[in-house]
Design a protein around this motif. Sequence first.
Motif, PDB file in Angstrom:
ATOM      1  N   LYS A   1       0.831  -1.210   0.000  1.00 18.48           N
ATOM      2  CA  LYS A   1       0.000   0.000   0.000  1.00 18.48           C
ATOM      3  C   LYS A   1       0.864   1.258   0.000  1.00 18.48           C
ATOM      4  CE  LYS A   1      -3.972  -2.145   2.165  1.00 18.48           C
ATOM      5  NZ  LYS A   1      -4.813  -2.250   3.349  1.00 18.48           N
ATOM      6  N   MET A   2       1.986   1.204   0.726  1.00 17.97           N
ATOM      7  CA  MET A   2       2.884   2.352   0.774  1.00 17.97           C
ATOM      8  C   MET A   2       3.450   2.640  -0.617  1.00 17.97           C
ATOM      9  SD  MET A   2       6.414   2.875   2.893  1.00 17.97           S
ATOM     10  CE  MET A   2       7.341   1.820   1.802  1.00 17.97           C
ATOM     11  N   PHE A   3       3.879   1.586  -1.350  1.00 12.76           N
ATOM     12  CA  PHE A   3       4.448   1.797  -2.681  1.00 12.76           C
ATOM     13  C   PHE A   3       3.387   2.227  -3.690  1.00 12.76           C
ATOM     14  CE2 PHE A   3       8.073  -0.569  -0.945  1.00 12.76           C
ATOM     15  CZ  PHE A   3       9.085   0.310  -1.311  1.00 12.76           C
ATOM     16  N   ILE A   4       2.151   1.779  -3.516  1.00 12.23           N
ATOM     17  CA  ILE A   4       1.066   2.240  -4.395  1.00 12.23           C
ATOM     18  C   ILE A   4       0.842   3.735  -4.174  1.00 12.23           C
ATOM     19  CG2 ILE A   4      -1.423   2.126  -4.815  1.00 12.23           C
ATOM     20  CD1 ILE A   4      -1.189  -0.951  -4.320  1.00 12.23           C
ATOM     21  N   ARG A   5       0.821   4.158  -2.904  1.00 12.40           N
ATOM     22  CA  ARG A   5       0.633   5.590  -2.601  1.00 12.40           C
ATOM     23  C   ARG A   5       1.784   6.416  -3.173  1.00 12.40           C
ATOM     24  NH1 ARG A   5      -0.933   3.601   2.385  1.00 12.40           N
ATOM     25  NH2 ARG A   5       1.071   4.157   3.313  1.00 12.40           N
ATOM     26  N   LEU A   6       3.010   5.921  -2.994  1.00  8.85           N
ATOM     27  CA  LEU A   6       4.179   6.636  -3.503  1.00  8.85           C
ATOM     28  C   LEU A   6       4.133   6.722  -5.035  1.00  8.85           C
ATOM     29  CD1 LEU A   6       6.839   8.052  -2.893  1.00  8.85           C
ATOM     30  CD2 LEU A   6       7.956   5.801  -2.875  1.00  8.85           C
TER      31      LEU A   6
END
Length: 193
Positions: A152-157
């Motif tokens: 989820k963090m990499f999708i947001r980034l």
Amino acid sequence: MKKITQSEIVMEYFKNHPLRDIKHPEVVDWVTQEYKKRTGEIFRDPDRQIRKLHQQGLLIKVAKGVYRFDTNLVQSKNLQDFSEKQKKEILARDNYRCVMCGRGLKDGVELHVDHIKPKDQGGEATIENGQTLCSIHNFQKKNYNQTETGKKMFIRLYEKAKSIDDIQTMNFCAEILDVFERNNINGHIEWKK
């Protein structure tokens, strides 16, 4: 006569129903009624007490909202907390910054020393199994497993980089997210390129 505690009444229910997968509502209904009957007081948050007993290694979490009491497994658990010395060493190793977002005390963020492999899953209190997390990412890790949080963090980034046309960061995130997808890790979390 000693007044029964909230955790004792929850454990009483589970001990009377060993080796059975029990959903929250069943436990909550019984313990709230029984606690009121025995003490005259209201049991305000039985869900929290059940989670706490699980975190202490006394109950086994089978699925979301479903717990089991198994004497053999519970007795064999040896839950370890980090010593103060270990906490200081882990914080120093991680430069007093959250390993997920990079924020730290200088940013006004509360830091926690977290077990990478949770202690209720057999994770030991070793320097190698420790990491520094901000309170937000520690909370997220408890609610999602760590790979879900990472994806989820990499999708947001990726989305943020896309919104400002940062091609280099988009490519970096895309490579990592492709690894998640190739290995079928957290496939239920959709990433739209």
